[in-house]
Design a protein around this motif. Structure first.
Motif, short mmCIF file in Angstrom:
data_model
loop_
_atom_site.label_atom_id
_atom_site.label_comp_id
_atom_site.label_asym_id
_atom_site.label_seq_id
_atom_site.Cartn_x
_atom_site.Cartn_y
_atom_site.Cartn_z
N MET A 1 21.03 -24.23 55.81
CA MET A 1 19.79 -24.98 55.93
C MET A 1 19.91 -26.32 55.20
N SER A 2 19.31 -27.32 55.76
CA SER A 2 19.48 -28.63 55.15
C SER A 2 18.50 -28.83 54.02
N LEU A 43 19.54 -34.38 43.92
CA LEU A 43 20.86 -35.03 43.84
C LEU A 43 21.65 -34.88 45.15
N ALA A 44 21.62 -33.67 45.74
CA ALA A 44 22.41 -33.46 46.97
C ALA A 44 21.96 -34.41 48.07
N VAL A 45 20.67 -34.72 48.10
CA VAL A 45 20.16 -35.64 49.12
C VAL A 45 20.59 -37.07 48.79
N VAL A 55 32.75 -38.62 53.40
CA VAL A 55 32.76 -37.19 53.73
C VAL A 55 34.06 -36.58 53.21
N VAL A 56 33.96 -35.54 52.40
CA VAL A 56 35.19 -34.91 51.91
C VAL A 56 35.54 -33.72 52.80
N GLY A 57 36.81 -33.35 52.82
CA GLY A 57 37.27 -32.22 53.63
C GLY A 57 37.13 -32.52 55.11
N PRO A 86 27.06 -23.06 55.31
CA PRO A 86 26.08 -24.00 54.77
C PRO A 86 26.73 -25.01 53.82
N GLY A 87 26.15 -26.19 53.77
CA GLY A 87 26.56 -27.18 52.78
C GLY A 87 27.96 -27.73 52.99
N THR A 88 28.40 -27.79 54.24
CA THR A 88 29.73 -28.34 54.48
C THR A 88 29.66 -29.67 55.23
N GLY A 89 28.45 -30.10 55.55
CA GLY A 89 28.32 -31.45 56.11
C GLY A 89 27.81 -31.54 57.53
N LYS A 90 27.23 -30.48 58.07
CA LYS A 90 26.80 -30.52 59.47
C LYS A 90 25.70 -31.57 59.68
N THR A 91 24.66 -31.49 58.84
CA THR A 91 23.56 -32.44 58.97
C THR A 91 24.06 -33.86 58.70
N THR A 92 24.88 -33.96 57.68
CA THR A 92 25.43 -35.25 57.30
C THR A 92 26.18 -35.87 58.48
N LEU A 93 27.04 -35.07 59.13
CA LEU A 93 27.84 -35.61 60.22
C LEU A 93 26.94 -36.01 61.39
#
Ligand SMILES: Nc1ncnc2c1ncn2[C@@H]1O[C@H](COP(=O)(O)OP(=O)(O)OP(=O)(O)O)[C@@H](O)[C@H]1O
Length: 469
Positions: A1-2, A43-45, A55-57, A86-93
């Motif tokens: 979840m984002s 912070l994560a946001v 983007v790492v990884g 979760p938390g691997t960058g889906k929303t970010t990408l």
């Protein structure tokens, strides 16, 4: 979840994103991607990458010529499924794709959006197309969408009204309808490595969006945060934020220019805070799951169903519920009804295979089975007692006749010599020493006599008498 889906997330990016589709903020959005981040956002946001370089990884998707890189650089897939933990960058990408391709960004969560919302966003995207503007439609947790909801997306994908970027933590082969799947580029994200998480923590400490050098981590504190994260960047940053908050609260005034140091103790003392921060149902999450389990243990089937319904309504991860049921089938029912574990495991499999919403029935069946089954805490007590002895050093050599005899020279050492094969005995059981000398006569398993365990209790007594001679 984002970040912006959780109710306790501080709300950084949430404003407007899940507002009724079509209701644009005043003046419309001028930038593509996610809306601007408020300085008081979590912070994560604040640390969400604003370019692919951050983007790492995920090198397998982002290297030169790799599928995501090509997409961002303008190649024409109609739909992308980002499948990963979760938390691997889906929303970010997804946001970066819209930003890099100059498209508008619309997001829906399958947890809260209905067919009407999907249609409204598609209408908005269609209207925009007339003025040459394109839209990225991001759907989080797409596996939670029903077939009808997914079908509603199909035509828009086919006619390129939107570029669909769908995120899922579950294998889309099971949860996404095949016409949509076959039109999508399915990309699997990997959990972030310890180095990736380390690099993100480092960036958050140094970067002005994070602590800008005002906070430092001791080496063991950083290692612990990496371990806690389990490959999830959001979890790492949320835990860092909780620990840094504790450390900053504890200092009256730091020396100018000197960072506030966060040590291992502070991280350990702050993780619960971090856990609460990113859970799905705010502070109630742990209370509701606790009441659910206690109702099952207390044989109150109706209360158990109530708490199950609350968790489903809150969008709790069905796999989490299923895992609790599997654990408690052994912990609270055990041999009083050994089939409870089978039902719970089958429910967990059903969740995996068919997903929500249908799998909620399997969860309800398992809940009813466990709540109404006879109860026994003998399994957990038995293992607890055996483990306590092992931890206390109450152990000993394996008796020679039970040792491995399948190698040359074993017999000379006395290994396996004198072992008696129980199948040769009339009842399949014969007197023989099995535990180390130190544990002869110790009874770990204390059957309760409830349900099917009553018969087992009688049998265990008999077996102990024969085996122990
Ligand atoms: N690969 C990454 N590189 C850098 N930062 C990341 C990466 N993945 C996640 N993050 C950080 O974690 C935060 C959450 O990430 P994001 O929302 O993209 O995850 P997600 O995969 O969509 O998770 P979920 O499935 O829980 O929605 C981001 O704001 C960012 O700070």
């Amino acid at each position: 979840m984002s970040d912006w889906l959780g109710p306790s997330d501080g709300g950084g990016e949430s404003a407007g994103l899940f507002a009724a589709p079509g209701s644009e903020p005043e003046g419309g959005r001028v930038t593509a991607g996610l809306p601007p981040v408020r300085p008081d956002a979590p912070l994560a946001v604040r640390m969400r990458p604003t370019s692919l370089d951050e983007v790492v990884g995920q090198g397998h998707l982002l290297g030169p010529g790799a599928p995501l890189r090509r997409l961002v650089e303008g190649s024409g897939a109609a739909s992308v499924m980002l499948f990963g933990p979760p938390g691997t960058g889906k929303t970010t990408l997804a946001s970066l794709i819209s930003r890099a391709t100059g498209r508008r960004f619309e997001a829906l969560s399958a947890l809260s959006a209905g067919v009407k919302d999907v249609r409204a966003v598609i209408d908005l995207a269609r209207r925009r197309l007339t003025s040459g503007e394109q839209t990225v439609l991001f759907i989080d947790e797409v596996h939670r969408f029903s077939k009808t909801q997914q079908d509603a997306l199909l035509a828009a994908v086919e006619n390129r009204i939107v570029l669909l970027v769908a995120a899922t933590t579950e294998n889309p082969s099971f949860s996404v309808v095949s016409p949509l799947l076959s039109r999508s580029l399915v990309l699997q994200l990997q959990p972030l490595t310890a180095e990736d998480i380390g690099a993100l923590l480092d960036r958050a400490l140094r970067d002005p969006r994070g602590y800008g050098g005002g906070v430092a981590l001791t080496e063991d504190a950083a290692d612990h945060l990496v371990r806690l994260a389990g490959g999830d960047a959001r979890r790492a940053l949320t835990a860092l934020e909780a620990a840094a908050g504790t450390a900053l609260d504890a200092v009256d005034e730091s020396e100018p220019g000197e960072p506030v140091v966060v040590d291992l103790e502070t991280v350990e003392a702050s993780v619960d805070k971090a856990a609460v921060r990113y859970d799905r149902d705010g502070d109630q999450h742990y209370d509701v799951i606790s009441a659910f389990i206690k109702s099952i243990r207390g044989s109150d089937v109706d209360a158990a169903l109530h708490y199950l319904a609350r968790m489903i309504a809150a969008g709790e991860d069905p796999r989490f519920i299923a895992r609790r049921l599997v654990v408690h089938a052994s912990e609270d029912i055990g041999m009083a009804d050994p089939t409870a574990l089978q039902t719970a495991t089958a429910a967990a499999q059903a969740v995996q295979l068919i997903g929500m919403p249908e799998a909620r029935l399997a969860l309800a069946q398992a809940t009813i089975h466990l709540a109404t089954a006879p109860k026994s805490g003998a399994v957990i007590a038995a293992l607890g007692a055996a483990m306590a002895d092992v931890s206390a050093g109450k152990s000993g050599l394996v008796p020679p006749h039970l040792r491995d005899g399948h190698y040359a020279g074993a017999e000379k050492l006395g290994s396996a010599v004198g072992y008696r094969y129980p199948h040769n005995a009339a009842d399949g059981v014969l007197p023989q020493q099995y535990p180390p000398d130190e544990l002869i006569g110790v009874d770990y398993y204390q059957p309760t006599g409830h349900g099917a365990e009553r018969e087992i209790a009688a049998r265990v007594g008999k077996l102990r008498r024969i085996v122990r001679g």
